[in-house]
Motif scaffolding. Sequence first.
Motif, short mmCIF file in Angstrom:
data_model
loop_
_atom_site.label_atom_id
_atom_site.label_comp_id
_atom_site.label_asym_id
_atom_site.label_seq_id
_atom_site.Cartn_x
_atom_site.Cartn_y
_atom_site.Cartn_z
N THR A 1 96.14 -15.46 54.82
CA THR A 1 95.22 -15.72 55.92
C THR A 1 94.30 -16.89 55.57
OG1 THR A 1 95.25 -13.44 56.71
CG2 THR A 1 93.33 -14.78 57.28
N ALA A 2 94.30 -17.90 56.42
CA ALA A 2 93.50 -19.10 56.17
C ALA A 2 93.64 -20.05 57.34
CB ALA A 2 93.97 -19.79 54.89
N TRP B 1 100.74 -29.70 53.21
CA TRP B 1 99.92 -28.67 53.84
C TRP B 1 98.92 -28.11 52.82
CZ3 TRP B 1 100.18 -27.45 58.98
CH2 TRP B 1 101.29 -27.93 59.69
N PHE B 2 97.73 -27.85 53.31
CA PHE B 2 96.67 -27.21 52.55
C PHE B 2 96.18 -26.01 53.36
CE2 PHE B 2 95.36 -30.18 49.10
CZ PHE B 2 96.25 -31.20 49.37
N ARG B 3 95.40 -25.17 52.71
CA ARG B 3 94.76 -24.07 53.44
C ARG B 3 93.37 -23.82 52.87
NH1 ARG B 3 98.74 -19.12 51.44
NH2 ARG B 3 98.08 -19.09 49.24
N THR C 1 94.78 -25.20 61.79
CA THR C 1 95.32 -24.17 62.66
C THR C 1 95.21 -22.84 61.92
OG1 THR C 1 97.23 -23.51 64.02
CG2 THR C 1 97.74 -24.55 61.91
N LEU C 2 94.67 -21.84 62.60
CA LEU C 2 94.35 -20.58 61.95
C LEU C 2 95.56 -19.66 61.88
CD1 LEU C 2 92.28 -18.58 60.76
CD2 LEU C 2 91.76 -17.87 63.12
N VAL C 3 95.83 -19.17 60.67
CA VAL C 3 96.87 -18.17 60.45
C VAL C 3 96.19 -16.89 59.99
CG1 VAL C 3 98.85 -17.52 59.04
CG2 VAL C 3 98.64 -19.87 59.90
N THR C 4 96.40 -15.82 60.72
CA THR C 4 95.82 -14.52 60.38
C THR C 4 96.96 -13.54 60.14
OG1 THR C 4 93.88 -14.97 61.76
CG2 THR C 4 94.26 -12.69 61.08
N VAL C 5 96.97 -12.98 58.94
CA VAL C 5 97.99 -11.98 58.59
C VAL C 5 97.29 -10.63 58.51
CG1 VAL C 5 99.78 -11.29 56.97
CG2 VAL C 5 99.23 -13.72 57.28
N SER C 6 97.62 -9.77 59.43
CA SER C 6 96.92 -8.49 59.50
C SER C 6 97.76 -7.49 60.28
CB SER C 6 95.57 -8.66 60.19
OG SER C 6 94.94 -7.41 60.36
N SER C 7 97.67 -6.23 59.86
CA SER C 7 98.36 -5.17 60.60
C SER C 7 97.41 -4.55 61.63
CB SER C 7 98.87 -4.10 59.63
OG SER C 7 97.81 -3.62 58.83
#
Length: 121
Positions: free
Chosen positions: A90-91, A35-37, A115-121
Motif C-alpha cells: 500500500t502506497a 517506478w517508486f512508491r 497513483t494510490l494503491v491500497t491493499v486491504s481486505s
Amino acid sequence: VQLQASGGGLVQPGGSLRLSCRASGRTFSSDFMGWFRQVPGKEREFVAAMAWSERSTYYEDSVKGRFFISRNDAKTYTYLQMNNLKDEDTAVYYCAAARGRISDSQSVNYWGQGTLVTVSS
C-alpha cells in the motif's frame, strides 16, 4: 518529459493491479523509466526500473518475482504489473524517468503524479 500515471485502486491481498505511465514530450532524452512508491512519513523508495532501449529490468528485493515492469513498442507507455499484492505494498506509486540509471529518487529527472494503491481486505 511529461509523465501521467494511472491504474491505482483498492485490491485485496493476493490480488493484482497494473499501473500505466504515459510518457510524452522529449522522451528521447530519457534512457531509463521506473517506478517508486511512498507512504506517509517515509521517503520515496525505488520499486522497479528498466533501460528504455534494451529493456533490461531490475527490482527492489521485496517485489522481485511479484512485480514486473515493461513498456510498449512505441515507448509511450511504461507498465508495472503487480501480482500477489500484500498489505505492505500500500502506497502512492510514482512513475519516473531519468537520463541515467535509476537507483534512488536523487537519480530521477522527471516525475509523474502519484497513483494510490491500497491493499486491504
